[in-house]
Design an enzyme around this catalytic site. Structure first.
Site, PDB file in Angstrom:
ATOM      1  N   GLN A 181      32.747  30.328  49.561  1.00  0.00           N
ATOM      2  CA  GLN A 181      32.072  31.633  49.471  1.00  0.00           C
ATOM      3  C   GLN A 181      30.560  31.478  49.252  1.00  0.00           C
ATOM      4  OE1 GLN A 181      34.908  30.823  47.951  1.00  0.00           O
ATOM      5  NE2 GLN A 181      36.238  32.556  47.552  1.00  0.00           N
TER       6      GLN A 181
ATOM      7  N   ARG B 177      37.096  40.738  49.654  1.00  0.00           N
ATOM      8  CA  ARG B 177      37.318  39.895  48.481  1.00  0.00           C
ATOM      9  C   ARG B 177      36.213  40.183  47.464  1.00  0.00           C
ATOM     10  NH1 ARG B 177      33.070  37.707  48.689  1.00  0.00           N
ATOM     11  NH2 ARG B 177      33.432  36.815  46.655  1.00  0.00           N
ATOM     12  N   GLY B 178      36.370  39.563  46.262  1.00  0.00           N
ATOM     13  CA  GLY B 178      35.450  39.872  45.180  1.00  0.00           C
ATOM     14  C   GLY B 178      36.078  40.998  44.380  1.00  0.00           C
ATOM     15  N   ALA B 179      36.142  40.820  43.060  1.00  0.00           N
ATOM     16  CA  ALA B 179      36.933  41.736  42.225  1.00  0.00           C
ATOM     17  C   ALA B 179      36.615  43.227  42.461  1.00  0.00           C
ATOM     18  CB  ALA B 179      36.774  41.346  40.759  1.00  0.00           C
TER      19      ALA B 179
ATOM     20  N   ASP C 264      36.421  37.815  37.420  1.00  0.00           N
ATOM     21  CA  ASP C 264      37.597  38.527  37.953  1.00  0.00           C
ATOM     22  C   ASP C 264      38.379  39.195  36.834  1.00  0.00           C
ATOM     23  OD1 ASP C 264      36.894  36.466  40.114  1.00  0.00           O
ATOM     24  OD2 ASP C 264      38.193  37.940  41.070  1.00  0.00           O
TER      25      ASP C 264
ATOM     26  N   ARG D 217      46.844  40.188  45.105  1.00  0.00           N
ATOM     27  CA  ARG D 217      46.135  39.115  44.377  1.00  0.00           C
ATOM     28  C   ARG D 217      46.264  39.398  42.877  1.00  0.00           C
ATOM     29  NH1 ARG D 217      40.530  37.171  46.630  1.00  0.00           N
ATOM     30  NH2 ARG D 217      41.300  35.274  45.625  1.00  0.00           N
TER      31      ARG D 217
ATOM     32  N   ASN E 207      37.047  33.325  36.444  1.00  0.00           N
ATOM     33  CA  ASN E 207      36.227  33.472  37.657  1.00  0.00           C
ATOM     34  C   ASN E 207      36.578  32.326  38.611  1.00  0.00           C
ATOM     35  OD1 ASN E 207      34.123  34.887  39.124  1.00  0.00           O
ATOM     36  ND2 ASN E 207      32.846  33.080  38.786  1.00  0.00           N
ATOM     37  N   LYS E 208      35.959  32.329  39.754  1.00  0.00           N
ATOM     38  CA  LYS E 208      36.262  31.357  40.817  1.00  0.00           C
ATOM     39  C   LYS E 208      36.343  29.931  40.283  1.00  0.00           C
ATOM     40  CE  LYS E 208      37.088  32.040  44.110  1.00  0.00           C
ATOM     41  NZ  LYS E 208      38.521  32.131  44.480  1.00  0.00           N
TER      42      LYS E 208
END
Ligand code: MRU
Length: 354
Positions: free
Chosen positions: A194, A45-47, A235, A87, A245-246
């Site tokens: 996270q 995970r994570g762009a 992201d 995603r 973003n998150k």
């Protein structure tokens, strides 16, 4: 340094992030469906990490088509679309798939072996470029952080979210490497935690002083003067500087504005989507309700309650103090500063040997 994504002798290795911090387990991915599953379930995970993993997913898919002697163009589309459907928000995924498709198009009339070699070489280049970009962001961004500061982070933006080193956490790492005593406050980052699970683990592994707080505590700590800056990843960044973003990032930015604290975003240019005029056009992923109603498999909300679980939010550009990229720091107005960073960048061609 932790390597979240690695390629060794035709196998994609990832650290299974769903198991952290309890178990550090590397997982070997040998086919593209496995890569798609790992992205969807957030094992990786994570762009930036998603983009690089997907590129290797394409390599694995192409290899399988050639081994089975299947119709290449049709099956290759299937591989790309399976990976693309994992995603929707992180544009790095689509950026990586587009880049792989271009290499395939340039190689179409070559032998299967040559094409596979070109695809693999491009994915390996993306992996190496990601580390270089993170280090460059670190060098630019660390100049914005002063010795002795405590910096708030949201989600995980470190080695685990990239190939290695990290974006926002990379900037903090670089500041510490430059001799500045920077401390981290990590938002726990509900619902997937996270911050509590991954950022805290990375910081402990690498000796970065870190305190985890509940997401709701950030504004209060700012008011008490215990946070001097916030730095987050992204992201997808629209042309006007709106930042997806998150979920929870927008609240951090609002709290920063209220307390006159700088709110920085660190992201590679592969996260900037100039095709979108504003954040309103960014697709926001909705994830399963169980992420909210359960914690580690234990139900915490009553059965039958309605749930809304957007995984990301959009922070309007006017709340963003600066955007740190591998090509330099962009300041408002972002409509001007972001495109000019792209113009400076050499037009990137994935040169294949023909
Ligand atoms: O849902 P995730 O964990 O993939 O979300 C990650 C983030 O929101 C990060 O902040 C972003 O990808 C930047 S990471 C370098």
């Amino acid at each position: 340094m932790i390597k979240a994504v690695d390629w060794q002798e035709g196998v994609l290795w990832i650290i299974d992030q769903t198991l952290l911090p309890h178990r550090v387990e590397r997982r070997a991915l040998t086919d593209y469906r496995g890569v798609a599953e790992a992205i969807r379930s957030m094992r990786v995970r994570g762009a930036p990490a998603i983009g690089v993993a997907a590129a290797f997913g394409v390599v694995l898919g192409a290899r399988e088509i050639l081994e089975k002697g299947e119709d290449f163009p049709q099956k290759f589309e299937e591989v790309l679309s399976t990976l693309a459907k994992t995603r929707p928000t992180a544009v790095n995924l689509f950026w990586a798939l587009d880049r792989m498709r271009r290499v395939y198009e340039q190689s179409e009339h070559r032998t299967p072996k040559e094409m596979l070699r070109a695809l693999e070489a491009t994915a390996v280049r993306m992996l190496e470029e990601d580390i270089q970009a993170n280090r460059a962001m670190g060098q630019y961004g660390q100049q914005l952080l002063q010795d002795g500061w405590t910096v708030l982070t949201h989600c995980n933006t470190g080695s685990l979210a990239t190939v290695s080193y990290g974006t926002a956490l990379g900037v903090i790492r670089a500041a510490r490497e430059a001799g500045k005593e920077i401390k981290v406050i990590a938002d726990e980052t509900r619902p997937r935690l996270q911050g509590a699970r991954l950022t805290a683990w990375e910081c402990l592994e690498e000796g970065i002083p870190c305190t985890v707080i509940a997401d709701g505590a950030a504004a209060s700590l700012m008011r008490q003067g215990r946070i001097q800056a916030a730095i987050v990843g992204a992201d997808r960044i629209a042309r006007n500087g709106d930042v997806a973003n998150k979920i929870g990032t927008y609240m951090v930015a609002l709290a920063c504005q209220a307390h006159q604290i700088p709110f920085y975003v660190a992201a590679p240019l592969s996260t900037v989507d100039l095709s979108l005029a504003s954040g309103e056009e960014i697709p926001i992923e909705e994830r399963p309700p169980e992420e909210i109603t359960h914690i580690e498999g234990v139900r915490i909300a009553p059965e039958g309650v309605k749930v809304y679980n957007p995984a990301f939010d959009v922070t309007p550009a006017e709340l963003v103090t600066a955007i740190i990229t591998e090509r330099g720091i962009a300041y408002p107005p972002y409509e001007k500063s972001l495109p000019s960073l792209f113009e400076q960048a050499n037009k990137r061609f994935d040169r294949v040997p023909w």
